[in-house]
Design a protein around this motif. Structure first.
Motif, PDB file in Angstrom:
ATOM      1  N   GLY A 115       3.077   4.552   8.362  1.00  0.00           N
ATOM      2  CA  GLY A 115       2.291   3.683   9.219  1.00  0.00           C
ATOM      3  C   GLY A 115       1.606   2.588   8.419  1.00  0.00           C
ATOM      4  O   GLY A 115       1.484   2.684   7.192  1.00  0.00           O
ATOM      5  N   TYR A 142      -9.288   9.856   1.496  1.00  0.00           N
ATOM      6  CA  TYR A 142      -9.501   8.435   1.212  1.00  0.00           C
ATOM      7  C   TYR A 142      -8.480   7.674   2.042  1.00  0.00           C
ATOM      8  O   TYR A 142      -7.498   8.261   2.532  1.00  0.00           O
ATOM      9  CB  TYR A 142      -9.319   8.135  -0.280  1.00  0.00           C
ATOM     10  N   VAL A 143      -8.694   6.393   2.202  1.00  0.00           N
ATOM     11  CA  VAL A 143      -7.812   5.621   3.099  1.00  0.00           C
ATOM     12  C   VAL A 143      -7.012   4.606   2.294  1.00  0.00           C
ATOM     13  O   VAL A 143      -7.575   3.842   1.505  1.00  0.00           O
ATOM     14  CB  VAL A 143      -8.648   4.893   4.187  1.00  0.00           C
ATOM     15  N   LEU A 144      -5.701   4.634   2.480  1.00  0.00           N
ATOM     16  CA  LEU A 144      -4.826   3.630   1.866  1.00  0.00           C
ATOM     17  C   LEU A 144      -4.535   2.541   2.893  1.00  0.00           C
ATOM     18  O   LEU A 144      -4.972   2.620   4.037  1.00  0.00           O
ATOM     19  CB  LEU A 144      -3.517   4.308   1.437  1.00  0.00           C
ATOM     20  N   ASN A 145      -3.745   1.547   2.506  1.00  0.00           N
ATOM     21  CA  ASN A 145      -3.390   0.494   3.462  1.00  0.00           C
ATOM     22  C   ASN A 145      -2.155   0.850   4.276  1.00  0.00           C
ATOM     23  O   ASN A 145      -1.773   0.144   5.205  1.00  0.00           O
ATOM     24  CB  ASN A 145      -3.156  -0.829   2.733  1.00  0.00           C
ATOM     25  N   GLY A 146      -1.506   1.938   3.860  1.00  0.00           N
ATOM     26  CA  GLY A 146      -0.297   2.341   4.578  1.00  0.00           C
ATOM     27  C   GLY A 146       0.219   3.651   4.009  1.00  0.00           C
ATOM     28  O   GLY A 146      -0.285   4.152   3.004  1.00  0.00           O
ATOM     29  N   ALA A 150       1.675   7.269  -0.199  1.00  0.00           N
ATOM     30  CA  ALA A 150       1.559   8.705   0.057  1.00  0.00           C
ATOM     31  C   ALA A 150       2.948   9.331   0.185  1.00  0.00           C
ATOM     32  O   ALA A 150       3.217  10.402  -0.369  1.00  0.00           O
ATOM     33  CB  ALA A 150       0.752   8.936   1.333  1.00  0.00           C
TER      34      ALA A 150
HETATM   35  N1  JA8 Z   1      -4.600   8.436   2.844  1.00  0.00           N
HETATM   36  C1  JA8 Z   1      -3.895   7.648   3.704  1.00  0.00           C
HETATM   37  N2  JA8 Z   1      -4.285   6.499   4.229  1.00  0.00           N
HETATM   38  C2  JA8 Z   1      -3.356   5.943   5.097  1.00  0.00           C
HETATM   39  C3  JA8 Z   1      -3.485   4.754   5.821  1.00  0.00           C
HETATM   40  C4  JA8 Z   1      -2.453   4.361   6.647  1.00  0.00           C
HETATM   41 BR1  JA8 Z   1      -2.617   2.742   7.639  1.00  0.00          BR
HETATM   42  C5  JA8 Z   1      -1.293   5.092   6.775  1.00  0.00           C
HETATM   43  C6  JA8 Z   1      -1.154   6.271   6.068  1.00  0.00           C
HETATM   44  C7  JA8 Z   1      -2.189   6.678   5.236  1.00  0.00           C
HETATM   45  S1  JA8 Z   1      -2.303   8.094   4.236  1.00  0.00           S
END
Ligand code: JA8
Length: 242
Positions: A115, A142-146, A150
């Protein structure tokens, strides 16, 4: 093992052509297929997102391209009725760990839905769950951009466990998190460096004593860095920590 990855940035997955994973592909141990989600968007701009119902910041990935992309993947099953496990990387998912990596390494077909933006329309998860096993999986809080980074991390963790991928299978046993403990400290030549000697036990040639020392080091390192991983049973091995 067959791996499918769906992304709007397919080139992001290029590093999977390198090193051990790339060799596994060339050796035929892994069949990796990367798909551009925009190939399944039919407007002139190959749009894959739109504004969120209910308002809020950012954009949401639309359902139609995903359903077409996943249908296309399912349609190329190697055997009738065969289905992948669909893994959707997401910060709100179940935590990925070595146990899950080992479990997934035993499955024949994994598909990763990467995503972007704020995420994917919830109806995609519902639609997919009627056709295959779906898991939302997180690498950490934590939040990635996509999902691409991952997905690559999970693919590497899973593929390296496949027979024949890592040259010395024995090295997989003594790694961090195998057996539930962190790995012991490692040393190599010279026997003294910067005035720092290698622990004498490792030069003793007494393999039973070395194994005891290494197990104790694993317990102590786990207690210091990851006490949450220590066995709850209190069975902390020969020397324990008590
Ligand atoms: N830690 C993660 N952050 C995200 C953000 C997005 Br947008 C999609 C997948 C992941 S996995």
């Amino acid at each position: 093992m067959r791996l499918d990855v769906i992304s709007i940035f397919p080139d992001y997955l290029a590093p999977l052509d390198l090193s051990l994973i790339g060799k596994a592909r060339r050796d035929g141990l892994v069949d990796l297929r990367v798909h551009d989600l925009r190939d399944f968007a039919h407007d002139r701009h190959r749009t894959v997102d739109d504004t969120p119902y209910g308002g809020g910041a950012g954009m949401v990935m639309s359902a139609q391209p995903w359903s077409e992309a996943l249908t296309d993947v399912l349609g190329t099953a190697d055997a009738p009725g065969e289905r992948p496990v669909l893994i959707v990387p997401g910060p709100g998912g179940q935590p990925f760990d070595q146990a899950m990596a080992r479990e997934l390494s035993g499955r024949g077909w994994l598909a990763f839905a990467c995503g972007r933006y704020e995420g994917i329309d919830e109806r995609v998860y519902e639609w997919a769950a009627e056709r295959m096993e779906v898991r939302v999986v997180s690498l950490g809080d934590y939040v990635l951009n996509g999902g691409e980074v991952a997905a690559m991390a999970m693919i590497e963790a899973v593929v390296r466990l496949l027979p024949g991928v890592v040259g010395n299978a024995e090295s997989l046993v003594e790694e961090s998190h195998e057996g539930g403990l962190l790995e012991y400290p490692l040393y190599t030549k010279p026997a003294e460096w910067d005035g720092r000697p290698v622990p004498e036990v490792l030069l003793s040639g007494d393999h039973a004593r070395i194994e005891r020392w290494r197990h104790q080091q694993r317990l102590e390192r786990t207690a210091a860095r990851r006490p949450d991983l220590l066995p709850r049973s209190g069975a902390l091995g020969v020397d324990g920590l008590a």
